[in-house]
Design a protein around this motif. Structure first.
Motif, PDB file in Angstrom:
ATOM      1  N   LEU A  13      -8.873  42.798  -0.167  1.00  0.00           N
ATOM      2  CA  LEU A  13      -9.558  42.637  -1.446  1.00  0.00           C
ATOM      3  C   LEU A  13      -9.343  43.848  -2.352  1.00  0.00           C
ATOM      4  O   LEU A  13      -9.172  43.703  -3.568  1.00  0.00           O
ATOM      5  N   ALA A  14      -9.330  45.045  -1.762  1.00  0.00           N
ATOM      6  CA  ALA A  14      -9.066  46.249  -2.557  1.00  0.00           C
ATOM      7  C   ALA A  14      -7.644  46.229  -3.121  1.00  0.00           C
ATOM      8  O   ALA A  14      -7.429  46.574  -4.291  1.00  0.00           O
ATOM      9  N   LEU A  15      -6.692  45.801  -2.323  1.00  0.00           N
ATOM     10  CA  LEU A  15      -5.322  45.704  -2.806  1.00  0.00           C
ATOM     11  C   LEU A  15      -5.194  44.641  -3.897  1.00  0.00           C
ATOM     12  O   LEU A  15      -4.443  44.814  -4.862  1.00  0.00           O
ATOM     13  N   GLY A  16      -5.920  43.550  -3.757  1.00  0.00           N
ATOM     14  CA  GLY A  16      -5.926  42.522  -4.799  1.00  0.00           C
ATOM     15  C   GLY A  16      -6.509  43.044  -6.096  1.00  0.00           C
ATOM     16  O   GLY A  16      -5.995  42.746  -7.188  1.00  0.00           O
ATOM     17  N   TRP A  17      -7.570  43.826  -6.002  1.00  0.00           N
ATOM     18  CA  TRP A  17      -8.204  44.423  -7.195  1.00  0.00           C
ATOM     19  C   TRP A  17      -7.235  45.399  -7.878  1.00  0.00           C
ATOM     20  O   TRP A  17      -7.099  45.397  -9.095  1.00  0.00           O
ATOM     21  N   ALA A  23      -1.560  44.215 -13.125  1.00  0.00           N
ATOM     22  CA  ALA A  23      -1.089  43.049 -13.874  1.00  0.00           C
ATOM     23  C   ALA A  23      -1.657  43.050 -15.287  1.00  0.00           C
ATOM     24  O   ALA A  23      -0.949  42.723 -16.248  1.00  0.00           O
ATOM     25  N   LEU A  24      -2.916  43.414 -15.412  1.00  0.00           N
ATOM     26  CA  LEU A  24      -3.519  43.482 -16.746  1.00  0.00           C
ATOM     27  C   LEU A  24      -2.905  44.605 -17.571  1.00  0.00           C
ATOM     28  O   LEU A  24      -2.937  44.560 -18.807  1.00  0.00           O
ATOM     29  N   GLY A  25      -2.334  45.588 -16.911  1.00  0.00           N
ATOM     30  CA  GLY A  25      -1.675  46.692 -17.600  1.00  0.00           C
ATOM     31  C   GLY A  25      -0.246  46.376 -18.018  1.00  0.00           C
ATOM     32  O   GLY A  25       0.420  47.222 -18.593  1.00  0.00           O
ATOM     33  N   PHE A  35      -3.052  37.445  -6.690  1.00  0.00           N
ATOM     34  CA  PHE A  35      -3.564  36.229  -6.055  1.00  0.00           C
ATOM     35  C   PHE A  35      -3.254  36.185  -4.558  1.00  0.00           C
ATOM     36  O   PHE A  35      -3.946  35.521  -3.797  1.00  0.00           O
ATOM     37  N   GLU A  36      -2.198  36.867  -4.173  1.00  0.00           N
ATOM     38  CA  GLU A  36      -1.783  36.837  -2.771  1.00  0.00           C
ATOM     39  C   GLU A  36      -2.750  37.602  -1.863  1.00  0.00           C
ATOM     40  O   GLU A  36      -3.098  37.119  -0.788  1.00  0.00           O
ATOM     41  N   TRP A  37      -3.186  38.783  -2.254  1.00  0.00           N
ATOM     42  CA  TRP A  37      -4.059  39.588  -1.398  1.00  0.00           C
ATOM     43  C   TRP A  37      -5.402  38.923  -1.119  1.00  0.00           C
ATOM     44  O   TRP A  37      -5.857  38.913   0.029  1.00  0.00           O
TER      45      TRP A  37
END
Length: 103
Positions: A13-17, A23-25, A35-37
């Protein structure tokens, strides 16, 4: 096992965050990882749930269920193919013996 799933799920979850913020950057590739993490985290929880709630007597020592074990059937009658295989094995043994006789 509980501690392992806690560490793995929180890490995923931390890696996904982290990937979501990348991605937003502007990093387009990070959208896939964002989405994968969380998917990996959910799959880890699913496997943990199955392992914790599976009854221990449901599987044998080899990991097979009792229903999947079939009774032993008698040995089949020798066929022409078996005779061909035996002849081929004799041929290979003769070749090996001839090779051993060479100096």
């Amino acid at each position: 096992m509980h501690l392992t799933v806690l560490v793995v799920v929180s890490g995923c979850l931390a890696l996904g965050w982290w990937q979501l913020h990348r991605a937003l950057g502007g990093n387009d590739l990070s959208w896939a990882y964002a989405f994968e993490w969380p998917f990996f985290a959910a799959y880890g929880v699913y496997l943990w749930w199955k392992l914790v709630h599976e009854p221990p007597e449901a599987t044998s020592a080899e990991g097979r269920t009792a229903a999947s074990v079939s009774p032993v059937s008698p040995a089949p009658e020798p066929t022409e193919e078996d005779e061909e295989l035996a002849a081929y094995n004799r041929y290979l043994a003769d070749l090996h013996a001839a090779d051993d006789r060479k100096p």
